[in-house]
Design an enzyme around this catalytic site. Structure first.
Site, PDB file in Angstrom:
ATOM      1  N   TYR A 155       0.963  -1.195   0.124  1.00  0.00           N
ATOM      2  CA  TYR A 155      -0.427   0.091  -0.101  1.00  0.00           C
ATOM      3  C   TYR A 155       0.915   1.759   0.224  1.00  0.00           C
ATOM      4  O   TYR A 155       0.666   1.841  -0.686  1.00  0.00           O
ATOM      5  CB  TYR A 155      -0.765   0.128   0.873  1.00  0.00           C
ATOM      6  CG  TYR A 155      -1.542   0.862   1.234  1.00  0.00           C
ATOM      7  CD1 TYR A 155      -2.927   1.404   0.428  1.00  0.00           C
ATOM      8  CD2 TYR A 155      -1.339   2.268   2.432  1.00  0.00           C
ATOM      9  CE1 TYR A 155      -3.578   2.724   1.538  1.00  0.00           C
ATOM     10  CE2 TYR A 155      -1.344   3.327   2.878  1.00  0.00           C
ATOM     11  CZ  TYR A 155      -2.878   3.928   2.235  1.00  0.00           C
ATOM     12  OH  TYR A 155      -4.312   4.809   1.606  1.00  0.00           O
ATOM     13  N   LYS A 159       1.256   3.964  -2.900  1.00  0.00           N
ATOM     14  CA  LYS A 159       0.973   5.955  -2.567  1.00  0.00           C
ATOM     15  C   LYS A 159       2.256   6.387  -2.972  1.00  0.00           C
ATOM     16  O   LYS A 159       2.225   8.060  -3.230  1.00  0.00           O
ATOM     17  CB  LYS A 159       1.115   5.675  -1.484  1.00  0.00           C
ATOM     18  CG  LYS A 159      -0.876   5.136  -0.759  1.00  0.00           C
ATOM     19  CD  LYS A 159      -2.177   5.676  -1.734  1.00  0.00           C
ATOM     20  CE  LYS A 159      -3.141   5.117  -1.352  1.00  0.00           C
ATOM     21  NZ  LYS A 159      -4.178   5.991  -2.067  1.00  0.00           N
TER      22      LYS A 159
END
Length: 246
Positions: A155, A159
């Site tokens: 994750y 990002k």
């Protein structure tokens, strides 16, 4: 703000931060299109926006599927005429330690968080913003893109990549009077965060001594969507109460 009669597409806009962003923009007079992979209702007006005097519609679309994205953007432009504001909010956040993360988890996170953001932006730019010669792109990133927490390596990497895309979009679309910026929240008092006690420990390190409200995130998004931010381009605005200062 100067958002009346504009049209905004908000990916992942059915719940959480996306829903509050939709309400904030709607309160400013913006017509709203909400996208989600699994909508309760993808025909007609959006129930939670009916109190505002705007046009709204929901589209069920898996943004990791480029063909679905292409069709969705075409239908939005047929229905609304244009897309002035794109909020790339959709994302998935599976917590998985590095040593246990599977290939399937890796692929799904990158497909939604990175590939989806890229191709939704590409289609909106090609079909609406470039031809009309203006537009606002806002990507919802995360503090994890700068400072990863344990257990969210994929994750966080997605990002960090989104932060890079924000700048690439800004650089390549600036000649068309399109700006691209990001919002990177820290700990936010969402339903998902509050279900887990991890925030109680995290709050000890936040100089402001509290979690952000979802409304505080939506205010920054609305600012970036407005002409008040017309000379801000390629920036990632941190909203984390001082947890990360850069």
């Amino acid at each position: 703000m100067d958002l009346k009669n504009k049209t905004a597409l908000i990916t992942g806009g059915q719940n959480g931060i996306g829903r509050v962003i939709a309400e904030k923009l709607a309160s400013e007079g913006t017509n709203i299109v909400v996208n989600s992979r699994s909508l309760l209702n993808d025909s007609g007006e959006i129930e939670f926006l009916q109190k505002y005097e705007i046009k709204s519609k929901a589209f069920s679309c898996d943004i990791s599927d480029r063909k679905q994205v292409l069709d969705m953007v075409k239908m939005i432009i047929m229905d609304f005429g244009k897309i002035d504001i794109l909020v790339n909010n959709a994302g998935i956040y599976p917590a998985s330690p590095f040593l246990d993360t599977t290939e399937e988890q890796f692929d799904e996170v990158l497909a939604v968080n990175l590939k989806g953001t890229f191709f939704v932006t590409q289609e909106v730019a090609n079909q609406s913003m470039v031809p009309q010669g203006n537009g606002k792109i806002i990507c919802v990133s995360s503090i994890d893109g700068w400072m990863p927490s344990p257990g969210v390596g994929v994750y966080a990497a997605s990002k960090a990549a989104v932060n890079s895309l924000v700048k690439s979009f800004a650089l390549e679309l600036a000649p068309y009077h399109i700006t691209s910026n990001g919002v990177a929240p820290g700990w936010v008092a969402t339903e998902t965060v509050l279900k887990n006690d991890r925030w109680r420990k995290a709050i000890e390190d936040i100089p402001s001594g509290r979690l952000a409200t979802i409304q505080e995130i939506s205010e920054v998004v609305a600012f970036l969507a407005s002409d008040k931010s017309s000379y801000i381009n390629g920036e990632i605005i941190n909203v984390n109460g001082g947890l990360l200062m850069n």
